[in-house]
Design an enzyme around this catalytic site. Structure first.
Site, PDB file in Angstrom:
ATOM      1  N   LYS A 131      79.000  52.377  88.699  1.00 40.11           N
ATOM      2  CA  LYS A 131      78.709  51.450  89.782  1.00 40.11           C
ATOM      3  C   LYS A 131      79.858  50.502  90.092  1.00 40.11           C
ATOM      4  CE  LYS A 131      74.240  50.418  88.950  1.00 40.11           C
ATOM      5  NZ  LYS A 131      73.109  49.592  88.622  1.00 40.11           N
ATOM      6  N   ARG A 186      65.611  47.775 106.349  1.00 40.62           N
ATOM      7  CA  ARG A 186      65.285  46.579 107.112  1.00 40.62           C
ATOM      8  C   ARG A 186      66.483  45.635 107.273  1.00 40.62           C
ATOM      9  NH1 ARG A 186      59.907  43.915 107.027  1.00 40.62           N
ATOM     10  NH2 ARG A 186      59.328  45.925 106.210  1.00 40.62           N
ATOM     11  N   THR A 187      67.064  45.228 106.169  1.00 39.03           N
ATOM     12  CA  THR A 187      68.167  44.268 106.238  1.00 39.03           C
ATOM     13  C   THR A 187      69.385  44.887 106.917  1.00 39.03           C
ATOM     14  OG1 THR A 187      67.349  43.336 104.171  1.00 39.03           O
ATOM     15  CG2 THR A 187      69.534  42.665 104.850  1.00 39.03           C
ATOM     16  N   ARG A 234      75.436  44.374 100.189  1.00 37.30           N
ATOM     17  CA  ARG A 234      74.295  44.294  99.273  1.00 37.30           C
ATOM     18  C   ARG A 234      74.630  45.074  98.027  1.00 37.30           C
ATOM     19  NH1 ARG A 234      68.006  45.052 100.338  1.00 37.30           N
ATOM     20  NH2 ARG A 234      68.437  42.932 101.057  1.00 37.30           N
ATOM     21  N   HIS A 250      69.754  35.870  98.223  1.00 36.21           N
ATOM     22  CA  HIS A 250      69.625  36.608  99.468  1.00 36.21           C
ATOM     23  C   HIS A 250      69.562  35.551 100.570  1.00 36.21           C
ATOM     24  CE1 HIS A 250      68.771  39.453 102.445  1.00 36.21           C
ATOM     25  NE2 HIS A 250      67.686  40.046 101.971  1.00 36.21           N
TER      26      HIS A 250
END
Lengths: 306, 434
Positions: free
Chosen positions: A76, A48-49, A98, A126
Site C-alpha cells: 500500500k 459518493r465522495t 482518500r 474527513h
C-alpha cells in the site's frame, strides 16, 4: 478540520451557500478553474465522495481525472509515495486524496507541489464531510452555536465523527457521542464531548441526530455481539428518536446500512431526515473548498528546467 | 604474560562494579587489564610502555549493549555486522548482544556459530549472539537452549515477540534454570497489542491511530513474574516502558525473585508527543508512552528496579520508514546515541554517574555471565574513555550505522566518546576528528 478557526469555517460555509444556488440553475458551470487539473486519487473505493468531488471540479471548469488505486495489503504505502511522485510530474493543480491509513494524505501532501484535499484518511479526518454536515444544519436551523448534536455509532473507526466533533465544538455546539464502549476510542472525552452509552439518555433534547455507518470492513474482531443486538440497543428507530426534540433532524454520511444502524422508516422520513440534502450540500461545499484553494495556486507557468 | 603495553594516564577511573571513582591510571598488557589505581602515573613507567593522556576524562569499562538488532544475516542493506560493529565502537560499546530476529532466525547451533564467526571476522567490537527461545520464533517449540549456550549464545529471547503461551513460557523458564540460562522476554501481550502502532492515548485518538494499551505490557510482566515464582528461572524483561510494569518488577525484586529489566533511551528520553504529525521515526516497540509512564520509568531506573539501559538499536532503511504511520517499520537506531542519551539521566540529577554506568557495564555483564564490564586486573581490557560533559548535537550524517532512523537527529546532548578499546586495542579514537 483540526486547526480551522470559526471565521474560516464561516467563510467556507458562506461561499458554499452561493454554490448551492448556482447548482440549482440550469447552467451550473463556471470557468474559475479553467485550465486547472484536478486528480481524484482514491486508494479506497468511494462512489459518493469521488462523484461529489468530480462534479464540484467540473462545475468550476477544471479538468478532472479519477484514479482508483487498487491497494494490496502489503505494498500500500509504496504505491502511495510512488504514485504521488509520478502524478506530481504531471503538474496537477489539485489532488483530492482518500486513503485507508490515518496520516497518509498528510504524508502525500509533503511530496507534491499542488494543493491537496483530504477526502478521508483512515480513522483520522474527513473534513469536507464535516463541512457539508455543518452547511446542512445551518441551512435548516439557521445556526450551529448552542445546538445539541448527538453522534451515534461506530465512533472509534470513524473519521467523520472526529471531523464533526472538531468542527461542531469550534462552532459552539454541544456534542454527545453515543456508543457501546467497544466502539468508542480511548480518551474520546478529551475531544470535549459528553459520552453516553444509552441511546435514550443520549438523544434527550437533541437538535441533531447524526448516525454513523457501522464500518464492518474495518472491524477485525467482534466489537458488538451481533447486528441484531446492535440494532436493538443502538439502531435509530421511531421509538428512540422520540427522545430527541420533536423537530430534531436525522443525518447520516452514507452509505447507510438500513436495518443495522438506522430503521428505513426513519431514514426515509422527509420531515426528519436530511440525508439527501447532505449529498446536495456536499457538491457545494467541495466547490467552495476548491474555489478557496485555487486562489492560492500559483499563476506562473512551471519553469522548464526541472 | 606478554603483549603490547598501554598506560592510560591522568584519567578519572570509574568502575561501578567496585565503586572505584578516583583520579589515576590504568595499564593494559595485551588484551587484559594489568594494573590500575591512583598511584599509576607517568614517572615510574618503563620505556616500552605506550602512554595515553586521558586529560582527566572518565575511563570506565566499555559499554555492554544487551539489545541490538542486526541486518545480517538477511537484511544487509540495513546493517551488516561490520557496520554494526563500527557504530558500536563509535558509541563506546565494546560488547553488543545481537537479537535472533534475522533472516534466517538464529535458532540453531550452526547459526549461533555463524554469527559469532562473522562478527569475529568483520566487527571491531565483541558481538555476542542471543538465540531464539522458540524455533522460527513461533512461540511453541523450544530451541536447543543448552547446546546453543555451549556454542556461545549468551541468553535467549524471541526478540520482538513475546512468548505468549503461558505453558511454553513455564517450560522454557523451568528448563533454562537447569543450566542457569537467562530468558529474555519481550513483555507485551500480543493479543492486546495486535493492531496497535503507538501508545493508546489521547494523542493516538486524535491522530486516528490504533493504540497499544499500557496494560499489554503489565499483563505480560505480571504473568511472567508468577511463572518465575513457580519455576525459579532467571528472567529479564527486554524492554519496559510503563509505570505499572516497573511497579510489578519492583515488588518482585523485593520478594527476591531472579528478575531484571531494561529500558531504552527513547522510552525515557521521549514521550508519545514525539509522534507529532505521524513521524514514523518515533514509531518504536514498545511505543513511546505518556509523560506519567516516562517519569515512572525514570524513577525505576533511579531506584535500580530497571537495572539495564540498552539501545534496542533497530536499523531500518528509508523505504521502510517513508510510509503511512501504520505501514511503516518500527524501530530506532541507538548504538551511537546510547551514551549521551543515558547521560541525560545523570545531567538531570536522576542517577549518579557510577550508578548510571552500572546499567551499561557490570549489570548486563552479571546478567549475561561475562568477564567484562569491570575494571579489575586480569579482566579483558574493554575500555571506554569519554568526556561526560562535552556538549554537541546529534547529527545523523555522522552515524556509522548504515541506517539513519533516529528521532534524535539535531538533539543537543552532553557527553562524548573519546576512545573505545576492545581487548587492549583501540577501535575508535576521537582525536583527529572535527
Amino acid at each position: 478540520m483540526e486547526g480551522l478557526s470559526p471565521a474560516e469555517i464561516i467563510a467556507i460555509l458562506d461561499l458554499a451557500e452561493d454554490y448551492v444556488a448556482q447548482n440549482r440553475q440550469i447552467d451550473k458551470k463556471q470557468s474559475l478553474l479553467r485550465g486547472r487539473t484536478q486528480i481524484n486519487l482514491f486508494f479506497e473505493s468511494s462512489t459518493r465522495t469521488r462523484t461529489s468531488f468530480e462534479l464540484a471540479g467540473k462545475r468550476l471548469g477544471a479538468d478532472v481525472i479519477n484514479m482508483s488505486v487498487a491497494t494490496s495489503a502489503i505494498k500500500k504505502g509504496e504505491t502511495l509515495i510512488d504514485t504521488a511522485m509520478t502524478l506530481n510530474a504531471m503538474h496537477p493543480d489539485v489532488l483530492v486524496v482518500r486513503h485507508p491509513d490515518s496520516g497518509a494524505v498528510n504524508l502525500l501532501s509533503r511530496k507534491v507541489d499542488g494543493s491537496v484535499i483530504n477526502a478521508g484518511d483512515g480513522s483520522h479526518e474527513h473534513p469536507t464531510q464535516a463541512l457539508l454536515d455543518a452547511l446542512t444544519i445551518r441551512r435548516r436551523l439557521g445556526r450551529l452555536n448552542g445546538l445539541t448534536v448527538a453522534i451515534c455509532g461506530d465512533i472509534m473507526h470513524s473519521r467523520v465523527a472526529r471531523s464533526n466533533i472538531l468542527l461542531l465544538n469550534t462552532m459552539g455546539a454541544r456534542v454527545r457521542v453515543i456508543a457501546p464502549p467497544t466502539l468508542l476510542p480511548v480518551e474520546v472525552e478529551r475531544l470535549g464531548v459528553e459520552v453516553h452509552h444509552d441511546m435514550r439518555s443520549g438523544l434527550a433534547d437533541c437538535d441533531i441526530v447524526m448516525m454513523l455507518r457501522l464500518q464492518t470492513e474495518r472491524m477485525k474482531g467482534a466489537f458488538v455481539p451481533s447486528i441484531r443486538e446492535y440494532f436493538h440497543f443502538y439502531g435509530l428507530d421511531r421509538d428512540k428518536l422520540a427522545c430527541a426534540r420533536p423537530d430534531a433532524l436525522v443525518m447520516h454520511p452514507g452509505p447507510m446500512n438500513r436495518g443495522i444502524e438506522i430503521d428505513p422508516d426513519v431514514a426515509d422520513d422527509i420531515h426528519r431526515s436530511v440525508i439527501r440534502e447532505q449529498v446536495e450540500m456536499g457538491v457545494a461545499v467541495r466547490m467552495a473548498v476548491l474555489d478557496l484553494l485555487s486562489r492560492h495556486l500559483s499563476n506562473r507557468p512551471v519553469a522548464l528546467a526541472q | 604474560m606478554s603483549g603490547r603495553r598501554v598506560a592510560y594516564l591522568n584519567a578519572r577511573l570509574l568502575d561501578p562494579a567496585s565503586g572505584l571513582d578516583t583520579p589515576g591510571g590504568l595499564l593494559t598488557e595485551g588484551g587484559l587489564i594489568a594494573d590500575l589505581g591512583p598511584e599509576l602515573a607517568g614517572a615510574d613507567l618503563a620505556d616500552d610502555i605506550e602512554t595515553v593522556d586521558c586529560g582527566g576524562r572518565v575511563l570506565c569499562p566499555g559499554l555492554i549493549d544487551m539489545r541490538v538488532f542486526s541486518g545480517e544475516p538477511g537484511a544487509e542493506h540495513k546493517e551488516t555486522l561490520a557496520s554494526l560493529g563500527q557504530a558500536a565502537a563509535a558509541g563506546g560499546i565494546t560488547t553488543a548482544v545481537t537479537m535472533p530476529n534475522t533472516e534466517p532466525v538464529i535458532d540453531n547451533v550452526a547459526l549461533v556459530e555463524y554469527v559469532a564467526r562473522r562478527a569475529r571476522e568483520t566487527a571491531p567490537v565483541r558481538i555476542l549472539p542471543m538465540a531464539a527461545i522458540s524455533q522460527g520464533l513461533d512461540g511453541r517449540a523450544m530451541t536447543e537452549l543448552g547446546l546453543m549456550a555451549e556454542a556461545g549464545a549468551v541468553a535467549f529471547s524471541d526478540g520482538t515477540r513475546a512468548v505468549a503461551d503461558a505453558l511454553v513460557m513455564r517450560r522454557v523458564l523451568s528448563y533454562a534454570s537447569t543450566f542457569g540460562l537467562l530468558v529474555v522476554q519481550y513483555p507485551e501481550e500480543p493479543a492486546l497489542a495486535r493492531d496497535g502502532v503507538m501508545n493508546e492515548s489521547e494523542v493516538a485518538m486524535r491522530l486516528g491511530l490504533p493504540g497499544i494499551p499500557a496494560c499489554a505490557e503489565t499483563v505480560m510482566v505480571e504473568r511472567d513474574i508468577r511463572l518465575v515464582e513457580l519455576t525459579g528461572g532467571r528472567y529479564h524483561a527486554a524492554l519496559v516502558s510503563t509505570g505499572a510494569a516497573v511497579g510489578a518488577l519492583r515488588a518482585a525484586k523485593a520478594d527476591g525473585l531472579p528478575v531484571s529489566a531494561a529500558a531504552a533511551p527513547q522510552n525515557f528520553a521521549l514521550n508519545e508527543t514525539a509522534v507529532g504529525d505521524y513521524r514514523t521515526f518515533a514509531k518504536t516497540d514498545p511505543p513511546l508512552r505518556g509523560e506519567d509512564d516516562r517519569r515512572a520509568l525514570v524513577a525505576g531506573l533511579a531506584d535500580g528496579t530497571v537495572d539495564v539501559i540498552c539501545s534496542s538499536h533497530t536499523p531500518e532503511d528509508a523505504e521502510s520508514k517513508r510510509l503511512p504511520f501504520e505501514q511503516a517499520a518500527s524501530g530506532i537506531i541507538g548504538l551511537e546515541t546510547l551514551l549521551p542519551l543515558a547521560l541525560e539521566l545523570y545531567h538531570n540529577g536522576h542517577l549518579g554517574l557510577s550508578a548510571l554506568l552500572a546499567t551499561m557495564t557490570i549489570n548486563p555483564a552479571r546478567h549475561l555471565g561475562l568477564p567484562t564490564g569491570r575494571l579489575t586486573a586480569g579482566a579483558p581490557a574493554d575500555l571506554l574513555l569519554f568526556d561526560p560533559d562535552l556538549p554537541w548535537r546529534i547529527d545523523e550524517d555522522g552515524f556509522r550505522s548504515k541506517s539513519k532512523n533516529s528521532p534524535f537527529d539535531g538533539r543537543p546532548v552532553q557527553g562524548r566518546v573519546w576512545r573505545t578499546v576492545v581487548d587492549g586495542a583501540c577501535v575508535h579514537d576521537r582525536t583527529g576528528e572535527a
